[in-house]
Design an enzyme around this catalytic site. Structure first.
Site, PDB file in Angstrom:
ATOM      1  N   ARG A  13       9.032 -21.875  23.600  1.00 41.27           N
ATOM      2  CA  ARG A  13       9.495 -22.055  22.212  1.00 41.27           C
ATOM      3  C   ARG A  13      10.638 -21.086  21.884  1.00 41.27           C
ATOM      4  O   ARG A  13      11.791 -21.480  21.753  1.00 41.27           O
ATOM      5  CB  ARG A  13       8.306 -21.851  21.248  1.00 41.27           C
ATOM      6  CG  ARG A  13       8.557 -22.345  19.839  1.00 41.27           C
ATOM      7  CD  ARG A  13       9.339 -21.385  18.963  1.00 41.27           C
ATOM      8  NE  ARG A  13       8.711 -20.069  18.841  1.00 41.27           N
ATOM      9  CZ  ARG A  13       9.287 -19.042  18.237  1.00 41.27           C
ATOM     10  NH1 ARG A  13      10.498 -19.163  17.724  1.00 41.27           N
ATOM     11  NH2 ARG A  13       8.680 -17.874  18.167  1.00 41.27           N
ATOM     12  N   ASP A  14      10.341 -19.811  21.828  1.00 37.82           N
ATOM     13  CA  ASP A  14      11.321 -18.810  21.396  1.00 37.82           C
ATOM     14  C   ASP A  14      12.456 -18.684  22.408  1.00 37.82           C
ATOM     15  O   ASP A  14      13.604 -18.402  22.048  1.00 37.82           O
ATOM     16  CB  ASP A  14      10.599 -17.466  21.217  1.00 37.82           C
ATOM     17  CG  ASP A  14      11.415 -16.443  20.460  1.00 37.82           C
ATOM     18  OD1 ASP A  14      12.632 -16.648  20.286  1.00 37.82           O
ATOM     19  OD2 ASP A  14      10.846 -15.424  20.041  1.00 37.82           O
ATOM     20  N   HIS A 205       5.283  -8.365  18.709  1.00 36.18           N
ATOM     21  CA  HIS A 205       6.369  -9.154  19.327  1.00 36.18           C
ATOM     22  C   HIS A 205       7.603  -8.253  19.371  1.00 36.18           C
ATOM     23  O   HIS A 205       8.137  -7.887  18.327  1.00 36.18           O
ATOM     24  CB  HIS A 205       6.633 -10.400  18.464  1.00 36.18           C
ATOM     25  CG  HIS A 205       7.745 -11.282  18.935  1.00 36.18           C
ATOM     26  ND1 HIS A 205       7.525 -12.567  19.396  1.00 36.18           N
ATOM     27  CD2 HIS A 205       9.083 -11.089  19.020  1.00 36.18           C
ATOM     28  CE1 HIS A 205       8.685 -13.119  19.737  1.00 36.18           C
ATOM     29  NE2 HIS A 205       9.654 -12.247  19.510  1.00 36.18           N
ATOM     30  N   HIS A 207      11.456  -7.106  21.398  1.00 32.86           N
ATOM     31  CA  HIS A 207      12.610  -7.561  22.172  1.00 32.86           C
ATOM     32  C   HIS A 207      13.116  -6.435  23.073  1.00 32.86           C
ATOM     33  O   HIS A 207      12.903  -5.263  22.781  1.00 32.86           O
ATOM     34  CB  HIS A 207      13.727  -8.009  21.224  1.00 32.86           C
ATOM     35  CG  HIS A 207      13.476  -9.361  20.626  1.00 32.86           C
ATOM     36  ND1 HIS A 207      14.458 -10.118  20.060  1.00 32.86           N
ATOM     37  CD2 HIS A 207      12.350 -10.096  20.522  1.00 32.86           C
ATOM     38  CE1 HIS A 207      13.955 -11.264  19.630  1.00 32.86           C
ATOM     39  NE2 HIS A 207      12.666 -11.273  19.884  1.00 32.86           N
ATOM     40  N   CYS A 238      19.127 -13.269  21.339  1.00 26.06           N
ATOM     41  CA  CYS A 238      18.802 -12.831  19.991  1.00 26.06           C
ATOM     42  C   CYS A 238      19.888 -13.389  19.092  1.00 26.06           C
ATOM     43  O   CYS A 238      21.046 -13.005  19.219  1.00 26.06           O
ATOM     44  CB  CYS A 238      18.763 -11.308  19.920  1.00 26.06           C
ATOM     45  SG  CYS A 238      18.410 -10.702  18.268  1.00 26.06           S
ATOM     46  N   ASN A 247      13.743 -11.544  23.746  1.00 23.13           N
ATOM     47  CA  ASN A 247      12.328 -11.275  23.997  1.00 23.13           C
ATOM     48  C   ASN A 247      12.073 -10.380  25.211  1.00 23.13           C
ATOM     49  O   ASN A 247      12.688 -10.551  26.261  1.00 23.13           O
ATOM     50  CB  ASN A 247      11.599 -12.598  24.229  1.00 23.13           C
ATOM     51  CG  ASN A 247      11.717 -13.525  23.048  1.00 23.13           C
ATOM     52  OD1 ASN A 247      11.402 -13.150  21.930  1.00 23.13           O
ATOM     53  ND2 ASN A 247      12.201 -14.733  23.290  1.00 23.13           N
TER      54      ASN A 247
HETATM   55 MG    MG Z   1      11.645 -13.357  19.742  1.00 25.33          MG
END
Ligand code: MG
Length: 312
Positions: A13-14, A205, A207, A238, A247
């Site tokens: 997804r991300d 979460h 990065h 990002c 991420n």
């Molecule tokens: Mg992210």
């Protein structure tokens, strides 16, 4: 303290939504299955967002349908709003993630709502989800810094996390969306939030934008966090820092966690193979480190050396 962690791989997804190219549904499905087979406890499979905004994920319902019911309890999907939530439930999702910004500026740019309006949306979604038998997780973005407002007061983050928990979120996530946090600040804020929402509900979460990703995961683990998110191979940029990576890489962080005594449930060799295959599918080298170097297996070197000696 329990050493079991719940790692959620958000790569499908991300990661994929931050690529300009659209990936075949079959590749996405193979990626999700590969991650689950490698032992990822949970995978964020897709997002029920308007295809107008994120055409890369327009096949969300197809992805879930192809994966089938048997994997549902290890999948989560992102929903931007009430409409997305209804689409996700119609498609059979049993676990959704809603995100909200810690600042009004970020929240307005991201989903065109004030923070107060988003909190109301969360109440409506958790109420509807209870009827639908669906679990709702909520993540708070830009907890350590906002691209529009700068530093975010830790007290504001703690207050919002308390609000989110009170509105029925199963999991409360804190996200370093633009990758500006360092380990000391991560440990401090996680401890403060955990005191309000409960350590077992808190998720992180982070990065790797400024090289702190794995260190931040370890710092949070030390502070008692047991739920984490990251992306296979470090996939995903990002959007607020076009030249930077996004991420934290799942397998890089999982290696460090396992070495620190965490029970991850993951086979790192298999995880690296998924990252390699994904890089081939996308025609790019993914930014993660472990999949390129390979897992360190000193026992295999020792075995070779012994054989060599015996052979004279
Ligand atoms: Mg992210």
């Amino acid at each position: 303290m329990n050493s079991s962690i719940l790692w959620t791989d958000v790569g499908p997804r991300d990661g994929l939504q931050n690529l300009s190219a659209t990936v075949d549904t079959a590749v996405k499905v193979r990626l999700v299955r590969g991650l689950l087979d490698a032992g990822a406890p949970r995978v964020e499979a897709t997002s029920f967002v308007s295809p107008k905004w994120v055409p890369q994920l327009a096949d969300a319902a197809d992805v879930l349908a192809t994966l089938g019911d048997g994997l549902r309890d290890r999948l989560r999907v992102l929903v931007p709003n009430r409409r997305g939530f209804e689409m996700a439930v119609d498609a059979g999702a049993g676990n959704v993630l809603v995100t909200i910004g810690a600042t009004d500026s970020f929240n307005r740019r991201n989903i065109n709502r004030s923070v107060a309006e988003s909190l109301e949306d969360i109440s409506a979604i958790t109420a509807a989800a209870a009827d639908a038998g669906c679990v709702v997780d909520v993540a708070l973005s830009v907890c350590w810094g906002c691209p529009f407002e700068g530093d975010v007061a830790p007290a504001r983050v703690v207050e919002l996390c308390g609000e989110i928990a009170a509105r029925g979120a199963a999991e409360v996530g804190v996200a370093d969306t633009i990758g500006v946090a360092e380990p000391a600040r991560v440990a401090d804020l996680c401890a403060e939030v955990a005191a309000v929402v409960g350590r077992e509900r808190l998720s992180l979460h982070v990065h790797g934008t400024r090289g702190q990703g794995v260190a931040n995961v370890l710092a949070a683990y030390g502070a008692g966090v047991r739920r984490f998110e990251g992306s296979v191979g470090g996939l995903g940029g990002c959007p607020f820092a076009p030249r930077a990576t996004g991420n934290v890489c799942s397998e890089d962080a999982l290696l460090a966690l396992a070495a620190a005594g965490a029970r991850t449930g993951v086979d790192l060799d298999a995880y690296c193979a998924v990252a390699e295959r994904l890089g081939e599918d996308l025609g790019m080298t993914l930014p993660g480190k472990l999949h390129r170097a390979g897992v360190w297996h000193p026992e295999r070197i020792a075995a070779t050396a012994t054989t060599g000696a015996a052979d004279g």
